[in-house]
Design an enzyme around this catalytic site. Structure first.
Site, PDB file in Angstrom:
ATOM      1  N   HIS A  12     -31.305 -62.591  -8.719  1.00  0.00           N
ATOM      2  CA  HIS A  12     -31.509 -61.152  -8.642  1.00  0.00           C
ATOM      3  C   HIS A  12     -31.910 -60.776  -7.222  1.00  0.00           C
ATOM      4  CE1 HIS A  12     -35.775 -62.236  -9.387  1.00  0.00           C
ATOM      5  NE2 HIS A  12     -36.009 -61.187  -8.620  1.00  0.00           N
ATOM      6  N   HIS A  14     -33.727 -57.421  -4.812  1.00  0.00           N
ATOM      7  CA  HIS A  14     -34.522 -56.197  -4.834  1.00  0.00           C
ATOM      8  C   HIS A  14     -33.946 -55.253  -3.789  1.00  0.00           C
ATOM      9  CE1 HIS A  14     -38.111 -57.813  -7.096  1.00  0.00           C
ATOM     10  NE2 HIS A  14     -37.351 -58.872  -6.902  1.00  0.00           N
TER      11      HIS A  14
END
Length: 90
Positions: A12, A14
């Site tokens: 993932h 940000h």
């Protein structure tokens, strides 16, 4: 990974949206983020809510998560890397 509390291996990123002039001093954004991290650390050190109370407040996403293979994570990482060709993620 597991040392960071990751229960299912995944990739993932940000993204922190910014606008011109959102901080009078540009680097203030990082000080604000550090402050939020301190708030999170404090919240995480508090006693956890009872299981029943936590379950009522937030659905358990862990129940539906399935581990991804290394190959699946490599495909996902390649897809997420495409919008950032100038970055070296190694």
């Amino acid at each position: 990974g597991p040392n960071a509390g990751q229960t299912v291996p995944h990739v993932h990123i940000h993204i922190i949206p910014r606008r011109a002039g959102d901080f009078a001093v540009n680097d203030q954004a990082y000080e604000d983020l550090d402050g939020k991290e301190a708030e999170l650390a404090k919240a995480m050190s508090a006693p956890p809510p009872t299981k029943a109370k936590a379950k009522a407040a937030v659905p358990d996403a862990e129940e539906d998560r399935k581990p991804h293979s290394e190959a699946e994570m490599a495909v996902e990482a390649a897809r997420l890397r495409r919008p950032f060709p100038e970055c070296d993620f190694t």
